[in-house]
Design a protein around this motif. Sequence first.
Motif, PDB file in Angstrom:
ATOM      1  N   ARG B  77     -35.881   3.129   2.202  1.00  0.00           N
ATOM      2  CA  ARG B  77     -36.455   2.232   1.875  1.00  0.00           C
ATOM      3  C   ARG B  77     -37.077   1.163   3.008  1.00  0.00           C
ATOM      4  O   ARG B  77     -38.054   0.578   2.566  1.00  0.00           O
ATOM      5  CB  ARG B  77     -35.037   1.026   2.057  1.00  0.00           C
ATOM      6  N   ALA B  78     -37.222   1.985   4.276  1.00  0.00           N
ATOM      7  CA  ALA B  78     -38.437   1.500   5.227  1.00  0.00           C
ATOM      8  C   ALA B  78     -39.503   2.065   4.629  1.00  0.00           C
ATOM      9  O   ALA B  78     -40.759   2.044   4.942  1.00  0.00           O
ATOM     10  CB  ALA B  78     -38.327   2.412   6.969  1.00  0.00           C
ATOM     11  N   GLY B  79     -39.741   2.849   3.827  1.00  0.00           N
ATOM     12  CA  GLY B  79     -41.260   3.212   2.769  1.00  0.00           C
ATOM     13  C   GLY B  79     -41.322   5.117   3.501  1.00  0.00           C
ATOM     14  O   GLY B  79     -42.639   5.116   2.368  1.00  0.00           O
ATOM     15  N   LEU B  80     -40.559   5.838   3.726  1.00  0.00           N
ATOM     16  CA  LEU B  80     -40.843   7.236   3.787  1.00  0.00           C
ATOM     17  C   LEU B  80     -39.872   8.167   3.244  1.00  0.00           C
ATOM     18  O   LEU B  80     -38.566   7.528   2.853  1.00  0.00           O
ATOM     19  CB  LEU B  80     -40.265   8.060   5.539  1.00  0.00           C
ATOM     20  N   VAL B  81     -40.101   8.034   1.625  1.00  0.00           N
ATOM     21  CA  VAL B  81     -39.707   8.589   0.521  1.00  0.00           C
ATOM     22  C   VAL B  81     -40.292   9.735   0.366  1.00  0.00           C
ATOM     23  O   VAL B  81     -41.391  10.342   0.219  1.00  0.00           O
ATOM     24  CB  VAL B  81     -39.848   8.080  -0.906  1.00  0.00           C
ATOM     25  N   ALA B 152     -40.820   2.837  -5.610  1.00  0.00           N
ATOM     26  CA  ALA B 152     -40.666   2.335  -3.588  1.00  0.00           C
ATOM     27  C   ALA B 152     -41.988   1.854  -2.740  1.00  0.00           C
ATOM     28  O   ALA B 152     -42.086   1.157  -2.119  1.00  0.00           O
ATOM     29  CB  ALA B 152     -39.487   3.631  -3.389  1.00  0.00           C
ATOM     30  N   HIS B 153     -42.883   2.193  -3.958  1.00  0.00           N
ATOM     31  CA  HIS B 153     -44.119   1.769  -3.245  1.00  0.00           C
ATOM     32  C   HIS B 153     -43.943   2.435  -1.304  1.00  0.00           C
ATOM     33  O   HIS B 153     -44.373   1.550  -0.675  1.00  0.00           O
ATOM     34  CB  HIS B 153     -43.871   0.033  -2.603  1.00  0.00           C
ATOM     35  N   PRO B 154     -44.075   3.827  -1.485  1.00  0.00           N
ATOM     36  CA  PRO B 154     -44.271   4.475  -0.153  1.00  0.00           C
ATOM     37  C   PRO B 154     -45.273   4.383   0.778  1.00  0.00           C
ATOM     38  O   PRO B 154     -46.388   3.838   0.112  1.00  0.00           O
ATOM     39  CB  PRO B 154     -43.357   5.919  -0.608  1.00  0.00           C
ATOM     40  N   LYS B 155     -44.503   3.381   2.114  1.00  0.00           N
ATOM     41  CA  LYS B 155     -46.192   4.076   2.706  1.00  0.00           C
ATOM     42  C   LYS B 155     -46.263   5.903   2.977  1.00  0.00           C
ATOM     43  O   LYS B 155     -47.370   5.796   3.526  1.00  0.00           O
ATOM     44  CB  LYS B 155     -45.865   2.938   4.396  1.00  0.00           C
ATOM     45  N   ALA B 156     -45.613   6.842   3.106  1.00  0.00           N
ATOM     46  CA  ALA B 156     -45.727   7.610   3.247  1.00  0.00           C
ATOM     47  C   ALA B 156     -45.076   8.573   2.323  1.00  0.00           C
ATOM     48  O   ALA B 156     -43.383   8.374   2.340  1.00  0.00           O
ATOM     49  CB  ALA B 156     -45.357   7.904   4.304  1.00  0.00           C
ATOM     50  N   ARG B 182     -53.348  10.090  -2.108  1.00  0.00           N
ATOM     51  CA  ARG B 182     -53.834   9.924  -0.474  1.00  0.00           C
ATOM     52  C   ARG B 182     -54.836   9.051  -0.728  1.00  0.00           C
ATOM     53  O   ARG B 182     -55.255   8.160   0.416  1.00  0.00           O
ATOM     54  CB  ARG B 182     -54.338  10.627  -0.127  1.00  0.00           C
ATOM     55  N   ALA B 183     -55.674   9.073  -2.219  1.00  0.00           N
ATOM     56  CA  ALA B 183     -57.057   8.557  -2.127  1.00  0.00           C
ATOM     57  C   ALA B 183     -56.694   6.974  -2.281  1.00  0.00           C
ATOM     58  O   ALA B 183     -57.465   5.852  -1.205  1.00  0.00           O
ATOM     59  CB  ALA B 183     -58.001   8.339  -3.028  1.00  0.00           C
ATOM     60  N   ARG B 184     -55.123   6.728  -2.392  1.00  0.00           N
ATOM     61  CA  ARG B 184     -55.045   5.386  -2.331  1.00  0.00           C
ATOM     62  C   ARG B 184     -54.458   4.616  -1.241  1.00  0.00           C
ATOM     63  O   ARG B 184     -53.884   3.676  -1.573  1.00  0.00           O
ATOM     64  CB  ARG B 184     -53.532   5.084  -3.792  1.00  0.00           C
ATOM     65  N   GLY B 185     -54.177   6.006  -0.219  1.00  0.00           N
ATOM     66  CA  GLY B 185     -53.867   4.870   0.708  1.00  0.00           C
ATOM     67  C   GLY B 185     -52.477   5.376   1.232  1.00  0.00           C
ATOM     68  O   GLY B 185     -52.159   4.893   2.478  1.00  0.00           O
ATOM     69  N   THR B 186     -51.627   6.305   0.836  1.00  0.00           N
ATOM     70  CA  THR B 186     -50.810   6.284   1.162  1.00  0.00           C
ATOM     71  C   THR B 186     -50.369   8.266   2.106  1.00  0.00           C
ATOM     72  O   THR B 186     -51.110   8.572   1.611  1.00  0.00           O
ATOM     73  CB  THR B 186     -50.259   7.243  -0.226  1.00  0.00           C
ATOM     74  N   SER B 187     -50.417   8.208   2.959  1.00  0.00           N
ATOM     75  CA  SER B 187     -50.189   9.084   3.943  1.00  0.00           C
ATOM     76  C   SER B 187     -49.202  10.245   3.402  1.00  0.00           C
ATOM     77  O   SER B 187     -48.399  10.391   2.523  1.00  0.00           O
ATOM     78  CB  SER B 187     -49.222   8.618   5.309  1.00  0.00           C
ATOM     79  N   ILE B 188     -49.441  11.001   3.375  1.00  0.00           N
ATOM     80  CA  ILE B 188     -48.526  12.309   2.657  1.00  0.00           C
ATOM     81  C   ILE B 188     -47.990  13.639   3.986  1.00  0.00           C
ATOM     82  O   ILE B 188     -49.262  14.357   4.152  1.00  0.00           O
ATOM     83  CB  ILE B 188     -49.050  13.022   1.292  1.00  0.00           C
ATOM     84  N   LEU B 189     -47.314  13.947   3.675  1.00  0.00           N
ATOM     85  CA  LEU B 189     -47.033  15.208   4.326  1.00  0.00           C
ATOM     86  C   LEU B 189     -46.162  15.655   3.795  1.00  0.00           C
ATOM     87  O   LEU B 189     -45.327  15.894   2.428  1.00  0.00           O
ATOM     88  CB  LEU B 189     -45.192  15.343   5.212  1.00  0.00           C
TER      89      LEU B 189
END
Lengths: 292, 238
Positions: B77-81, B152-156, B182-189
């Motif tokens: 829920r904090a955005g790390l999915v 979830a509209h993730p930040k990452a 990534r181009a949309r701004g999501t950070s990815i691991l």
Amino acid sequence: MLVQQLANGLFLGAVYALFAIGYTLIFGVLDILNLAHAAIFMLAAFVALSLVGFGFPLVLAVALALVFAGLLGVLLDRIAFAPLRRRNAGTLVPLISSIGAAIVMQGIARGVWGPDEHRFPSNGLSTAEFHLGSLSVGALDLIILAVALALMGILSYVMRSTALGRSIRAVAEDRVAAALLGIDIERTIALTFFIASALGGAAGILIGLQYNSVSLEMGARIELKGLAIIILGGMGSVTGAVIGAFILGAVETLSVAYVSSSYRDAIAFGVMFLILVLRPAGLLGKRALRAA
Amino acid sequence: MAILEVEGLVAGYGRIEVLHGVSLRLQEHSLCAIIGANGAGKTTLLAALSRLIPIREGRAIFDGREITHASSHAVARAGLVQVPEGRRMLAGMSVEENLLVAGEGAGGRTVGADVAAMFERFPTLAPRRALPAGSLSGGEQQMLAFARALMAHPKALLLDEPSMGLAPRLVETVFDLIAEERARGTSILLVEQNARKALALADHAYVLERGSISLEGKGADLLGREEITAAYLGEATP
């Protein structure tokens, strides 16, 4: 005669179904058998009885007893299951702790209500009967059937079409995947226990009303039947439990009518044995809960 | 700025310690790859970050908040999915229900609109919305796994072997999708066996070896290093 017996089987099956749904819901979500389910069934009937005794109107007493049963289920999970879940205790250990919880609840009921059979005050219950050709049906039976079917309908709607139902099914399907999607697993399990136990409590109250008898032994009498029903229906399948319950209800009433009441359970379990020989996984598999 | 910071992370299963003090940073709006052999601890690292297993030592900070002891659902829920290895479909539930339950789980307020947006973005899923997720092909399941995470509209995103078990053509599609996200701004691991593709795409990369980071650098730089070429790209040095 046959129609009359099938109608009686319907009334019995509806109550069995409510009881078995609670059993199978918890199995579907947690993969454990909650053997304290029958104790909650019995306690809810006693609580409803006492509330009526205190002068509460029957409908209010039943509603309060259902909430009581639901909360008791949540408490049961917190005490008997949640600590084991955190330690990854498998499925056999919770089975034992649920037996322990059942013994404690049974003891509390004996302490509060004593060992005797209790009856609802007769003035609150309708004894009216309806006749349709040779078929005679009690008003109380009809009300019980309507309440049971309404509760099943509500459950079906909740499971199929609400966020709560979807989250319960997701947890039943794959707890890890559900957690990764942001579902609060512990909260979902608690709500499952509330729903399952409230339904089990409803079954206890309705059977208490149907036979006008509430006793310490009523839980033990339905426990094995409930277990047989959910195995017959397919472990974890709500629809399977409902079908299995109506089969058992019908077979029981028919064997009393056409054979003898002393053979009732032998015939009922014999029929179930036969069905399981033909379909060892039960009528509907575990998937059915997940697909609802 | 780092959106995810991991310091000295120790984790494992039972008595077995798999990760022996892993530190890494995921920069905001960037793609960071983790490569390594089977059993190096890549999936364990993601399991620890999603709090499926305890973090025994060290700490993890996501988006300025410490998540070392948070619960799995709180992390999501904090955005790390996480999109888990093997996709983990809710196989008996329909495609649409998989999306709904993800949006509801994340506490979304626009779940209905989000589902519609996913069917627009992943048009192959739209005609299958009422089918059980388990009936989809591997590629479709990977699309659904992505779409579910995006609900979830993730930040990452934490991606665990997204190309595993897919046909080459579908692997391309999946990597295109990762680049697009990534181009949309999501950070990815990104954890990948397909080291070449992962390094080619990554801004930064780490090599995980027997539970420790043995090497790090820019993705393109690692791609050129001999020890990487030999160990992870399946080529003899020229």
